[in-house]
Motif scaffolding. Sequence first.
Motif, PDB file in Angstrom:
ATOM      1  N   ILE A   1       0.745  -1.409  -0.087  1.00 64.74           N
ATOM      2  CA  ILE A   1       0.131   0.064  -0.112  1.00 64.74           C
ATOM      3  C   ILE A   1       0.972   1.065  -0.007  1.00 64.74           C
ATOM      4  O   ILE A   1       0.415   2.083  -0.674  1.00 64.74           O
ATOM      5  N   VAL A   2       1.861   1.224   0.709  1.00 71.09           N
ATOM      6  CA  VAL A   2       2.747   2.548   0.844  1.00 71.09           C
ATOM      7  C   VAL A   2       3.446   2.581  -0.490  1.00 71.09           C
ATOM      8  O   VAL A   2       3.690   3.835  -1.080  1.00 71.09           O
ATOM      9  N   LEU A   3       3.851   1.500  -1.097  1.00 71.59           N
ATOM     10  CA  LEU A   3       4.708   1.627  -2.536  1.00 71.59           C
ATOM     11  C   LEU A   3       3.441   2.125  -3.492  1.00 71.59           C
ATOM     12  O   LEU A   3       3.674   3.013  -4.434  1.00 71.59           O
ATOM     13  N   LEU A   4       2.270   1.779  -3.487  1.00 68.99           N
ATOM     14  CA  LEU A   4       1.142   2.195  -4.241  1.00 68.99           C
ATOM     15  C   LEU A   4       1.056   3.566  -3.880  1.00 68.99           C
ATOM     16  O   LEU A   4       0.782   4.507  -4.834  1.00 68.99           O
ATOM     17  N   TRP A   5       1.050   4.096  -2.951  1.00 67.72           N
ATOM     18  CA  TRP A   5       0.884   5.656  -2.555  1.00 67.72           C
ATOM     19  C   TRP A   5       2.015   6.573  -3.120  1.00 67.72           C
ATOM     20  O   TRP A   5       1.898   7.358  -3.699  1.00 67.72           O
ATOM     21  N   ILE A   6       3.234   5.990  -3.292  1.00 66.51           N
ATOM     22  CA  ILE A   6       4.534   6.482  -3.826  1.00 66.51           C
ATOM     23  C   ILE A   6       4.103   6.292  -5.300  1.00 66.51           C
ATOM     24  O   ILE A   6       4.428   7.608  -5.770  1.00 66.51           O
ATOM     25  N   ALA A   7       3.569   5.491  -5.952  1.00 62.94           N
ATOM     26  CA  ALA A   7       3.472   5.315  -7.360  1.00 62.94           C
ATOM     27  C   ALA A   7       2.547   6.492  -7.666  1.00 62.94           C
ATOM     28  O   ALA A   7       2.411   7.053  -8.720  1.00 62.94           O
ATOM     29  N   PHE A   8       1.393   6.609  -6.805  1.00 61.93           N
ATOM     30  CA  PHE A   8       0.234   7.671  -7.128  1.00 61.93           C
ATOM     31  C   PHE A   8       0.957   8.844  -7.203  1.00 61.93           C
ATOM     32  O   PHE A   8       0.631   9.834  -8.196  1.00 61.93           O
ATOM     33  N   TYR A   9       1.632   9.142  -6.267  1.00 59.26           N
ATOM     34  CA  TYR A   9       2.324  10.496  -6.103  1.00 59.26           C
ATOM     35  C   TYR A   9       3.402  10.767  -7.407  1.00 59.26           C
ATOM     36  O   TYR A   9       3.228  11.918  -8.009  1.00 59.26           O
ATOM     37  N   VAL A  10       4.250   9.943  -7.875  1.00 57.11           N
ATOM     38  CA  VAL A  10       5.167   9.889  -8.908  1.00 57.11           C
ATOM     39  C   VAL A  10       4.237   9.949 -10.088  1.00 57.11           C
ATOM     40  O   VAL A  10       4.378  10.774 -11.149  1.00 57.11           O
ATOM     41  N   LEU A  11       2.995   9.177 -10.366  1.00 56.02           N
ATOM     42  CA  LEU A  11       2.225   9.571 -11.420  1.00 56.02           C
ATOM     43  C   LEU A  11       1.556  10.937 -11.297  1.00 56.02           C
ATOM     44  O   LEU A  11       1.461  11.520 -12.608  1.00 56.02           O
ATOM     45  N   GLY A  12       1.111  11.444 -10.290  1.00 57.69           N
ATOM     46  CA  GLY A  12       0.503  12.688 -10.374  1.00 57.69           C
ATOM     47  C   GLY A  12       1.772  13.685 -10.657  1.00 57.69           C
ATOM     48  O   GLY A  12       1.463  14.623 -11.437  1.00 57.69           O
ATOM     49  N   ARG A  13       2.951  13.531 -10.450  1.00 56.96           N
ATOM     50  CA  ARG A  13       3.978  14.501 -10.764  1.00 56.96           C
ATOM     51  C   ARG A  13       4.266  14.281 -12.420  1.00 56.96           C
ATOM     52  O   ARG A  13       4.570  15.477 -12.969  1.00 56.96           O
ATOM     53  N   LEU A  14       4.099  13.073 -12.798  1.00 52.51           N
ATOM     54  CA  LEU A  14       4.429  12.979 -14.103  1.00 52.51           C
ATOM     55  C   LEU A  14       3.186  13.553 -15.016  1.00 52.51           C
ATOM     56  O   LEU A  14       3.438  14.142 -16.021  1.00 52.51           O
TER      57      LEU A  14
END
Length: 165
Positions: free
Chosen positions: A129-142
């Motif tokens: 879940i923490v890794l998914l949160w990080i992935a969502f943040y990176v996706l938002g920045r991209l």
Amino acid sequence: MKLQNEVVLRPRFKLVVPMPVTEVIERLQTTPGTASTIYTSILDGHIFIKINKEERHFWSPHLHIESEETDDNQTLLKGTFGPNPTAWTFFMFLHFVLAGCFLAAAIWCYTNVVVGVSTRLPVIGMVVIVLLWIAFYVLGRLGKKKAEPQSRVLYEFLQARVSHP
């Protein structure tokens, strides 16, 4: 374009224009159905500047402007860049779902500790879940990076319409 904070996903700015609100609104109105890449919609002092459907993609930005009349016939424009409201709502919904799943996994882990059972599975779930949160943040920045050229187009449209008296 001078933004208040470069880290946020929804950048904001303020602009003082030397004309009354009614004139600002008149200058920002676009004619529906024209060949322009930008269209506006205005509702009670709120101005929404968007990219036309033909050129819009998932990450295309919208510019929301609140107009307030100040002293000396000036107008304060408060602008916020953001994604399509539907995409933004879905993105936030996914964050809340992840938060609920993380809380459930933490409760499950605590229960397993109290009972004396292995905590391997709930801990793995919390890490995922923490890794998914990080992935969502990176996706938002991209997505923000991909929307930047169109954000500049929207801001330049605003500047061109309100900067010349």
